[in-house]
Design an enzyme around this catalytic site. Sequence first.
Site, mmCIF file in Angstrom:
data_model
loop_
_atom_site.group_PDB
_atom_site.id
_atom_site.type_symbol
_atom_site.label_atom_id
_atom_site.label_comp_id
_atom_site.label_asym_id
_atom_site.label_seq_id
_atom_site.Cartn_x
_atom_site.Cartn_y
_atom_site.Cartn_z
ATOM 1 C CG HIS A 262 -1.951 0.886 1.430
ATOM 2 N ND1 HIS A 262 -1.799 2.243 1.293
ATOM 3 C CD2 HIS A 262 -3.254 0.688 1.734
ATOM 4 C CE1 HIS A 262 -2.970 2.833 1.512
ATOM 5 N NE2 HIS A 262 -3.861 1.905 1.785
ATOM 6 C CD GLU B 227 -3.589 1.063 -1.752
ATOM 7 O OE1 GLU B 227 -3.975 -0.033 -1.319
ATOM 8 O OE2 GLU B 227 -4.195 2.118 -1.541
HETATM 9 C C1 BG6 Z 1 -7.056 2.120 0.631
HETATM 10 C C2 BG6 Z 1 -8.517 1.761 0.617
HETATM 11 O O1 BG6 Z 1 -6.322 1.064 0.131
HETATM 12 O O2 BG6 Z 1 -6.645 2.368 1.979
HETATM 13 C C3 BG6 Z 1 -9.314 2.902 1.235
HETATM 14 O O3 BG6 Z 1 -8.946 1.505 -0.723
HETATM 15 C C4 BG6 Z 1 -8.810 3.186 2.640
HETATM 16 O O4 BG6 Z 1 -10.697 2.574 1.237
HETATM 17 C C5 BG6 Z 1 -7.312 3.454 2.581
HETATM 18 O O5 BG6 Z 1 -9.499 4.306 3.166
HETATM 19 C C6 BG6 Z 1 -6.679 3.705 3.949
HETATM 20 O O6 BG6 Z 1 -6.946 2.647 4.799
HETATM 21 P P1 BG6 Z 1 -6.482 2.682 6.315
HETATM 22 O O7 BG6 Z 1 -7.044 1.456 6.949
HETATM 23 O O8 BG6 Z 1 -4.979 2.656 6.303
HETATM 24 O O9 BG6 Z 1 -7.034 3.963 6.882
#
Ligand code: BG6
Length: 300
Positions: free
Chosen positions: A169, A272
């Site tokens: 990510h 990602e």
């Molecule tokens: C992304 C998702 O990968 O991560 C989003 O598609 C999400 O929906 C974002 O808001 C952040 O996620 P987190 O759990 O790290 O706040």
Amino acid sequence: MKLEALNSRFGSDRVVFSEGNGGLAKCNIKTEKAELEFYLQGSHITHFKPRGADSVLWMSTQSEFRTGVAIRGGIPICWPWFGPHPTDARMPQHGFARIEKWNVIDVDDLPTGEIQVQMSLSNSPRTRELWPFEFDLSYRILIGEQLKLELICSNVGSVVLSDIGCALHTYFQVADIKDVQVHGLDERRYIDKTDGASTKWQSGPLWITEETDRVFLDSAEAIQLVESRRQRSVNVQKTGSQSTVIWNPWIEKANAMVDFPNDGYQRMICIETANAGNDVRKIGLGGEHILTAEIAIQEN
Ligand code: BG6
């Protein structure tokens, strides 16, 4: 393993383990080619900078650094599900790999001048409470002018692992989100998570002008992040991934997140390398799935 033991086993003048933010263990690596920092919690890379280039990754100045809490920025590893758990809303978002403490298996000084770190995470009583399966995750981080990441998920149990979701990510640091174009997604179908998970088609390069949360399907090719005014581009080459997620929370969502600065959305974009949407994987008995991402910077 304690910091002292990590340093005596794997440390050198180029590889140093120490106590980082919030008292969490981290490792700093510095070579002639690049510098990198990662936390053992989540095997979470928080900094990568090839020599002579700007920092590649965006880190939130308001990130928490606390046992069991996800770090905001850098490269979280989402696994074994992506996004919310498919059936149980009490489960951690994006799985547990990013909040578990990983083990350092090896640190190799390669003849090329690169350093390769190998990390691992296996099932434990705690992971079995969240997900009742046996697995071995191995994460190789190759630090050179480019950053090469390899995540290997092995099924070491006696049942097939189904619907495995995953993402590297990656939060990229950008100078100005208005100057960002993402290439490599033209004519790709995507799930728009900001619009009731409706399916849409991308046409041409993607510009970020509003909250963006898209799971691109049939997206196996490399992605380019282009910043024209800054005269810089990032190429993300990948294997084992047929989906790409693009995320920028924009104004309201950024304001709503305690670990995200209000104006942070102007300086970041997540690209990602994923197994998300219909790209979740099944891993048979004794089988494995390998996901790789190679991040290369070009400054003109
Ligand atoms: C992304 C998702 O990968 O991560 C989003 O598609 C999400 O929906 C974002 O808001 C952040 O996620 P987190 O759990 O790290 O706040």
